[in-house]
Design a protein around this motif. Structure first.
Motif, mmCIF file in Angstrom:
data_model
loop_
_atom_site.group_PDB
_atom_site.id
_atom_site.type_symbol
_atom_site.label_atom_id
_atom_site.label_comp_id
_atom_site.label_asym_id
_atom_site.label_seq_id
_atom_site.Cartn_x
_atom_site.Cartn_y
_atom_site.Cartn_z
ATOM 1 N N THR A 2 -25.717 1.120 -14.163
ATOM 2 C CA THR A 2 -25.346 2.397 -14.764
ATOM 3 C C THR A 2 -25.298 3.489 -13.707
ATOM 4 O OG1 THR A 2 -26.354 1.779 -16.868
ATOM 5 C CG2 THR A 2 -25.957 4.121 -16.493
ATOM 6 N N ALA A 3 -24.176 4.227 -13.666
ATOM 7 C CA ALA A 3 -24.040 5.350 -12.736
ATOM 8 C C ALA A 3 -24.417 6.664 -13.401
ATOM 9 C CB ALA A 3 -22.609 5.418 -12.203
ATOM 10 N N ILE A 4 -23.989 6.851 -14.663
ATOM 11 C CA ILE A 4 -24.251 8.089 -15.404
ATOM 12 C C ILE A 4 -24.803 7.716 -16.774
ATOM 13 C CG2 ILE A 4 -23.267 10.213 -16.332
ATOM 14 C CD1 ILE A 4 -20.982 9.905 -14.309
ATOM 15 N N GLU A 34 -16.839 2.655 -12.652
ATOM 16 C CA GLU A 34 -16.025 2.651 -13.869
ATOM 17 C C GLU A 34 -15.163 3.909 -13.928
ATOM 18 O OE1 GLU A 34 -16.563 1.780 -18.657
ATOM 19 O OE2 GLU A 34 -18.260 2.574 -17.530
ATOM 20 N N PHE A 35 -13.980 3.781 -14.524
ATOM 21 C CA PHE A 35 -13.086 4.918 -14.748
ATOM 22 C C PHE A 35 -13.087 5.207 -16.248
ATOM 23 C CE2 PHE A 35 -9.387 7.060 -12.508
ATOM 24 C CZ PHE A 35 -9.234 8.046 -13.460
ATOM 25 N N VAL A 36 -13.654 6.352 -16.634
ATOM 26 C CA VAL A 36 -13.772 6.740 -18.039
ATOM 27 C C VAL A 36 -12.988 8.031 -18.262
ATOM 28 C CG1 VAL A 36 -15.360 7.600 -19.814
ATOM 29 C CG2 VAL A 36 -15.981 5.616 -18.424
ATOM 30 N N THR A 37 -12.190 8.068 -19.312
ATOM 31 C CA THR A 37 -11.506 9.309 -19.673
ATOM 32 C C THR A 37 -12.136 9.882 -20.938
ATOM 33 O OG1 THR A 37 -9.791 8.078 -20.896
ATOM 34 C CG2 THR A 37 -9.303 8.678 -18.619
ATOM 35 N N LEU A 38 -12.241 11.213 -20.980
ATOM 36 C CA LEU A 38 -12.730 11.940 -22.151
ATOM 37 C C LEU A 38 -11.538 12.618 -22.816
ATOM 38 C CD1 LEU A 38 -15.924 13.756 -20.757
ATOM 39 C CD2 LEU A 38 -15.772 11.508 -21.850
ATOM 40 N N VAL A 39 -11.346 12.351 -24.104
ATOM 41 C CA VAL A 39 -10.199 12.871 -24.839
ATOM 42 C C VAL A 39 -10.683 13.505 -26.131
ATOM 43 C CG1 VAL A 39 -7.984 12.279 -25.902
ATOM 44 C CG2 VAL A 39 -8.746 11.052 -23.870
ATOM 45 N N GLY A 40 -10.068 14.610 -26.506
ATOM 46 C CA GLY A 40 -10.401 15.265 -27.767
ATOM 47 C C GLY A 40 -9.674 16.587 -27.879
ATOM 48 N N ARG A 41 -9.727 17.175 -29.059
ATOM 49 C CA ARG A 41 -9.079 18.459 -29.284
ATOM 50 C C ARG A 41 -9.714 19.542 -28.417
ATOM 51 N NH1 ARG A 41 -5.525 19.107 -33.730
ATOM 52 N NH2 ARG A 41 -5.010 17.035 -34.518
ATOM 53 N N SER A 42 -8.957 20.622 -28.160
ATOM 54 C CA SER A 42 -9.488 21.757 -27.410
ATOM 55 C C SER A 42 -10.734 22.302 -28.109
ATOM 56 C CB SER A 42 -8.430 22.865 -27.310
ATOM 57 O OG SER A 42 -7.335 22.431 -26.542
ATOM 58 N N GLY A 43 -11.758 22.611 -27.316
ATOM 59 C CA GLY A 43 -12.987 23.161 -27.867
ATOM 60 C C GLY A 43 -14.001 22.136 -28.307
ATOM 61 N N CYS A 44 -13.738 20.826 -28.047
ATOM 62 C CA CYS A 44 -14.669 19.794 -28.513
ATOM 63 C C CYS A 44 -15.822 19.554 -27.536
ATOM 64 C CB CYS A 44 -13.931 18.485 -28.785
ATOM 65 S SG CYS A 44 -13.380 17.618 -27.305
ATOM 66 N N GLY A 45 -15.809 20.238 -26.390
ATOM 67 C CA GLY A 45 -16.948 20.149 -25.482
ATOM 68 C C GLY A 45 -16.763 19.221 -24.299
ATOM 69 N N TRP A 181 -8.183 5.232 -6.536
ATOM 70 C CA TRP A 181 -9.418 4.721 -7.140
ATOM 71 C C TRP A 181 -9.582 3.233 -6.842
ATOM 72 C CZ3 TRP A 181 -9.838 1.164 -11.284
ATOM 73 C CH2 TRP A 181 -11.142 0.977 -11.752
ATOM 74 N N GLY A 182 -8.474 2.502 -6.820
ATOM 75 C CA GLY A 182 -8.541 1.084 -6.487
ATOM 76 C C GLY A 182 -9.047 0.839 -5.080
ATOM 77 N N GLU A 183 -8.793 1.787 -4.175
ATOM 78 C CA GLU A 183 -9.232 1.645 -2.787
ATOM 79 C C GLU A 183 -10.602 2.267 -2.547
ATOM 80 O OE1 GLU A 183 -6.360 2.620 0.189
ATOM 81 O OE2 GLU A 183 -4.664 2.006 -1.056
ATOM 82 N N GLU A 184 -10.867 3.411 -3.176
ATOM 83 C CA GLU A 184 -12.130 4.133 -2.947
ATOM 84 C C GLU A 184 -13.262 3.640 -3.849
ATOM 85 O OE1 GLU A 184 -13.021 7.035 -0.912
ATOM 86 O OE2 GLU A 184 -11.331 6.295 0.252
ATOM 87 N N ARG A 185 -12.916 3.180 -5.067
ATOM 88 C CA ARG A 185 -13.876 2.609 -6.015
ATOM 89 C C ARG A 185 -15.049 3.544 -6.295
ATOM 90 N NH1 ARG A 185 -11.678 -0.529 -9.270
ATOM 91 N NH2 ARG A 185 -13.657 -1.523 -9.779
ATOM 92 N N LYS A 186 -14.734 4.729 -6.785
ATOM 93 C CA LYS A 186 -15.747 5.674 -7.237
ATOM 94 C C LYS A 186 -15.955 5.541 -8.743
ATOM 95 C CE LYS A 186 -15.774 7.628 -3.154
ATOM 96 N NZ LYS A 186 -16.923 7.423 -2.238
ATOM 97 N N THR A 187 -17.071 6.080 -9.216
ATOM 98 C CA THR A 187 -17.230 6.294 -10.654
ATOM 99 C C THR A 187 -16.484 7.572 -10.990
ATOM 100 O OG1 THR A 187 -19.427 5.268 -10.625
ATOM 101 C CG2 THR A 187 -18.878 6.658 -12.529
ATOM 102 N N ILE A 188 -15.510 7.493 -11.887
ATOM 103 C CA ILE A 188 -14.691 8.660 -12.214
ATOM 104 C C ILE A 188 -14.784 8.952 -13.709
ATOM 105 C CG2 ILE A 188 -12.363 9.615 -12.297
ATOM 106 C CD1 ILE A 188 -11.663 8.141 -9.799
ATOM 107 N N VAL A 189 -15.035 10.225 -14.023
ATOM 108 C CA VAL A 189 -14.957 10.717 -15.401
ATOM 109 C C VAL A 189 -13.850 11.764 -15.419
ATOM 110 C CG1 VAL A 189 -16.164 11.739 -17.354
ATOM 111 C CG2 VAL A 189 -17.427 10.330 -15.702
ATOM 112 N N PHE A 190 -12.840 11.533 -16.236
ATOM 113 C CA PHE A 190 -11.580 12.281 -16.180
ATOM 114 C C PHE A 190 -11.301 12.893 -17.551
ATOM 115 C CE2 PHE A 190 -7.017 12.786 -16.303
ATOM 116 C CZ PHE A 190 -6.582 12.969 -14.994
ATOM 117 N N VAL A 191 -11.294 14.210 -17.637
ATOM 118 C CA VAL A 191 -10.981 14.914 -18.882
ATOM 119 C C VAL A 191 -9.471 15.118 -18.972
ATOM 120 C CG1 VAL A 191 -11.164 17.115 -20.111
ATOM 121 C CG2 VAL A 191 -13.191 16.074 -19.098
#
Length: 269
Positions: A2-4, A34-45, A181-191
């Motif tokens: 676990t990174a985060i 891991e590459f994780v995206t956060l998706v939701g309506r505006s104002g959802c935090g 990301w395929g070359e650097e292999r970071k944990t990425i969280v992308f809004v």
């Protein structure tokens, strides 16, 4: 590994007159690389959540951990990239990229080499001595990405980094980010607000409910990498399937007419 880790994270913004619950009871684990995206309506935090991961904001309740340690302030192994590049106009491209090295007082010679390598990786070789006003918006965001990566953080947090760009540049940079990301292999969280971006980039998509933000659903994306867009993309329909499910979650009522904001949040593993 676990990174985060977010455990029971809530946040309320308070003024003298009002209280605004931005996030409520967020439980989430994000794996290393891991590459994780956060998706939701505006104002959802979504952005609030990202800022707590970065140590710029303290949760009202719960705990945020990076690498098994509680996040109480900004960390040098966590980098945050915003919607706009925020390059310093009086500095050259290479000087902008090197800014974190100066702030963190790292070895300049070693990191100068890394900065040049990153500029080459993002197609900016030969632009080292240009000023930001000599670059397109997409090129400026590439410089900002190099700046975010130059000190080799283990976690990269990205708050709608391509939202201000035109559609073609946005698509180009999404594909470029996947390659990097395929070359650097970071944990990425992308809004993002883009269903296409979310499905193209993510290992998992975290769908947020309307305010107060909760985790309404977590969608795994099983398509092989590298991924591409358009009619020539060969993913056995996986990206289309996930995109359709995400669209239904964000714009329709389910199940049985219950709004997304009232559904029971799913717990991650």
């Amino acid at each position: 590994m676990t990174a985060i880790s977010l455990k029971g994270v809530s946040h309320t913004f308070e003024t003298r007159r009002t209280k605004l619950r931005a996030l409520e009871d967020i439980d989430l684990e994000i794996g290393e690389n891991e590459f994780v995206t956060l998706v939701g309506r505006s104002g959802c935090g979504k952005s609030t959540l990202l800022r707590m991961m970065a140590g710029l904001l303290r949760p009202t309740a719960g705990q945020v951990e990076v690498g098994g340690q509680a996040v109480t302030k900004p960390r040098r192994d966590v980098s945050l990239m915003f919607q706009r590049s925020a390059l310093l106009p009086w500095r050259t491209v290479i000087e902008n990229v090197m800014l974190p090295v100066e702030i963190l007082r790292l070895d300049r010679r070693a990191h100068r080499t890394r900065a040049e390598q990153l500029l080459a990786l993002t197609g900016l070789e030969g632009f080292e001595d240009r000023r930001p006003n000599e670059l397109s918006g997409g090129m400026q965001q590439r410089v900002a990405l190099c700046r975010a990566l130059v000190h080799d953080p283990s976690v990269l947090l990205m708050d709608e980094p391509f939202a201000a760009l035109d559609a073609l540049t946005r698509e180009e940079l999404s594909l470029e980010l996947q390659r990097i990301w395929g070359e650097e292999r970071k944990t990425i969280v992308f809004v993002t607000h883009s269903i296409q971006e979310a499905t193209l980039l993510a290992d998992r998509i975290v769908v947020m409910s309307p305010r107060p933000g909760r985790i309404a659903r977590i969608l795994p994306v099983g398509a092989d990498r590298p991924r591409s867009l358009g009619v020539t993309a060969a993913h056995d329909g996986e990206l289309d399937r996930v995109g359709a499910e995400l669209h239904e979650l964000l714009f329709a009522r389910e199940p049985a007419g219950v709004p997304l904001s009232l559904q029971e949040p799913e717990r991650n593993r």
